[in-house]
Each structure stands twice: as C-alpha cells, then as structure tokens.
Design an enzyme around this catalytic site. Structure first.
Site, PDB file in Angstrom:
ATOM      1  N   SER A  49      11.342  -9.007   3.183  1.00 15.62           N
ATOM      2  CA  SER A  49      11.737  -8.267   4.382  1.00 15.62           C
ATOM      3  C   SER A  49      12.229  -9.211   5.465  1.00 15.62           C
ATOM      4  O   SER A  49      11.829 -10.372   5.547  1.00 15.62           O
ATOM      5  CB  SER A  49      10.561  -7.468   4.928  1.00 15.62           C
ATOM      6  OG  SER A  49      10.089  -6.555   3.979  1.00 15.62           O
TER       7      SER A  49
HETATM    8  N1  SAH Z   1       6.562  -6.770   1.739  1.00 15.77           N
HETATM    9  C1  SAH Z   1       7.583  -7.586   1.136  1.00 15.77           C
HETATM   10  C2  SAH Z   1       8.837  -6.813   0.885  1.00 15.77           C
HETATM   11  C3  SAH Z   1       8.856  -6.247  -0.439  1.00 15.77           C
HETATM   12  S1  SAH Z   1      10.279  -5.275  -0.850  1.00 15.77           S
HETATM   13  C4  SAH Z   1       7.842  -8.791   1.991  1.00 15.77           C
HETATM   14  O1  SAH Z   1       7.013  -9.198   2.765  1.00 15.77           O
HETATM   15  O2  SAH Z   1       8.867  -9.385   1.904  1.00 15.77           O
HETATM   16  C5  SAH Z   1       9.467  -3.814  -1.407  1.00 15.77           C
HETATM   17  C6  SAH Z   1       8.557  -3.951  -2.556  1.00 15.77           C
HETATM   18  O3  SAH Z   1       8.064  -2.639  -2.875  1.00 15.77           O
HETATM   19  C7  SAH Z   1       9.196  -4.451  -3.852  1.00 15.77           C
HETATM   20  O4  SAH Z   1       8.532  -5.607  -4.291  1.00 15.77           O
HETATM   21  C8  SAH Z   1       9.009  -3.297  -4.850  1.00 15.77           C
HETATM   22  O5  SAH Z   1       8.747  -3.729  -6.170  1.00 15.77           O
HETATM   23  C9  SAH Z   1       7.815  -2.583  -4.255  1.00 15.77           C
HETATM   24  N2  SAH Z   1       7.662  -1.179  -4.667  1.00 15.77           N
HETATM   25  C10 SAH Z   1       8.622  -0.234  -4.830  1.00 15.77           C
HETATM   26  N3  SAH Z   1       8.075   0.934  -5.225  1.00 15.77           N
HETATM   27  C11 SAH Z   1       6.719   0.721  -5.324  1.00 15.77           C
HETATM   28  C12 SAH Z   1       5.600   1.536  -5.670  1.00 15.77           C
HETATM   29  N4  SAH Z   1       5.731   2.820  -6.035  1.00 15.77           N
HETATM   30  N5  SAH Z   1       4.375   0.987  -5.635  1.00 15.77           N
HETATM   31  C13 SAH Z   1       4.193  -0.316  -5.275  1.00 15.77           C
HETATM   32  N6  SAH Z   1       5.211  -1.136  -4.921  1.00 15.77           N
HETATM   33  C14 SAH Z   1       6.462  -0.620  -4.943  1.00 15.77           C
END
Ligand code: SAH
Length: 223
Positions: free
Chosen positions: A70
């Site tokens: 993010s």
């Molecule tokens: N929080 C992270 C950003 C991650 S992007 C950071 O600090 O950079 C969003 C994440 O959500 C991805 O890794 C994706 O695999 C996850 N995701 C998507 N759908 C999901 C679900 N149903 N349950 C858990 N994780 C999920």
C-alpha cells in the site's frame, strides 16, 4: 532477509524518510504518533531489494503474486482514522490483507496485538520473516479467507481491511467490539470509497472518508 539493510543508510536514509513525512503532512496526515511510526518502520525491508531505493516514495510498489504494498499515505490515513481520539494501545486489531506485512508493522505500534489474515500463503511466510527480523512480536498471522474475519479472537476494537469487497462483509461487522471501528475500502475497481464504521451497541455508524484504489478482496485462499 539477507542483503536487506535494516539500519536505513544510503538510499533509505533519514533524509529520504523525512521527505516522505513532509509529503504526508502536506496531504493532511496530522497525527504526530502516526507520522513518527511511518518514519520509524523501515518500508524498504518489505519490498524486493531491487525496489528498495523507491521504498520511501509515496507510491504503490509490486510485492509479487500480483499484489502491491500500500501507498504510505493510505497506510497513514487508515491508521489515523482507526486510532483518532481513542485510548491507546487498542487491545486487539484485526487486519485483513496483510500482504507483505508493512501495514501490520505500522499498526503494531498502536495495538496490544494484531491479528493478520492473508489469502496467499507465500506472503504470510514473507511477512512472518520480516516482522521477526524487525523484532515486532505482537502479531499473529493466519492463512485464511478474510471474508470470515477471525472468529475465535473476536471482538476487535479495530478492524482494517486492505483490499476492496463490493459490499461490507457481515462477518466483520459481527466481530467488531462496542465502540470499535472498521476501516474498509468498498466498491468495484475505479469507484471505491474508504468507509469508516463505528459500532455503538447494535448500531453501526457509517462515514465515507475519501475515494481510494485498492486491489479486490477475493474469496477463498491460495498457496
Ligand atoms: N497491507 C498490505 C497491502 C496488501 S494488498 C501492505 O501493507 O502493503 C492486499 C492484500 O489483500 C493482498 O496481499 C491480497 O492477497 C489480500 N487479500 C485479498 N483478498 C483477501 C481475502 N479474502 N482474505 C485475505 N486476504 C486477502
């Protein structure tokens, strides 16, 4: 972690981090504790070495598996909206979409314990390594579908979702403590809004904060 510079010299220097903090302030992040935490957490540790020189830019970067880390502004905004006016540390915070673990590391400064859920197992393994290397120990991670929350640990004083569903998952509302807050991007690609929901007994007070762009929240889990 080999090769990753944990001390933050050179391209990950204090000056580079200071510039990021100036940008975040200009964009409206005003909580000093949040700004300090963003300055402190080494974002370059959470991206591939090849991208480390860009880790303190206020941008989204790839983390593999079709996912992204993010933008610092979004991490700061969501953290600020979660803790605003509340007694800290929050006892229990649930994070859905742990990804590379960066947001988790930031949140860990404001909660007694973070429960992180991620649907891609490889990312869970990476996050565990990185958090351990940074000696952040108040985090439990789980490979599961975030639509279900983490029922055995509920209720949570905060829930933060880092991927966008089309509608707010009912299970998450049910796992929110009285007075607790849920931060979640909602809507289809190109039309998402960041929503803050505060639970007051059986009532859920909804505020729309800003337009955002997240990857979709996908049902199920994968290796
Ligand atoms: N929080 C992270 C950003 C991650 S992007 C950071 O600090 O950079 C969003 C994440 O959500 C991805 O890794 C994706 O695999 C996850 N995701 C998507 N759908 C999901 C679900 N149903 N349950 C858990 N994780 C999920």
């Amino acid at each position: 972690m080999t090769g990753h510079d944990m001390r933050g010299i050179g391209m990950t220097s204090a000056r580079t981090r200071d510039r990021l903090i100036v940008t975040l302030r200009e964009q409206g992040i005003s909580d000093e504790a949040v700004l300090e935490r963003i300055r402190e957490v080494p974002r370059h540790v959470f991206v591939d070495e090849a991208l480390a020189s860009r880790a303190y830019e206020n941008t989204v970067l790839p983390i593999g598996h079709g996912q992204t880390i993010s933008q610092p502004y979004i991490v700061a905004l969501m953290t600020q909206a979660l803790i605003e006016g509340r007694e800290l540390p929050l006892p229990k915070v649930l994070e859905i979409g742990t990804g590379c673990g960066y947001q988790t590391a930031v949140l860990a400064g404001f909660a007694r314990h973070i429960f992180g859920v991620e649907r891609i197992n490889a990312l869970i393994r990476l996050s565990r390594e990185r958090l351990k290397a940074l000696k952040i120990s108040n985090v439990s991670l789980r490979h599961a579908d975030g639509f279900d929350g983490w029922i055995s640990q509920a209720p949570f004083q905060g829930i933060l979702v880092a991927a966008a569903p089309e509608a707010i998952p009912k299970a998450l509302l049910g796992q929110l403590d009285d007075g607790g807050r849920l931060l979640i991007p909602v809507g289809p690609s190109g039309q998402q809004e960041l929503i803050r929901i505060t639970r007051r007994g059986d009532e859920f007070v909804e505020e729309t904060l800003t337009a955002v762009s997240f990857v979709p929240l996908i049902e199920g889990q994968t290796q």
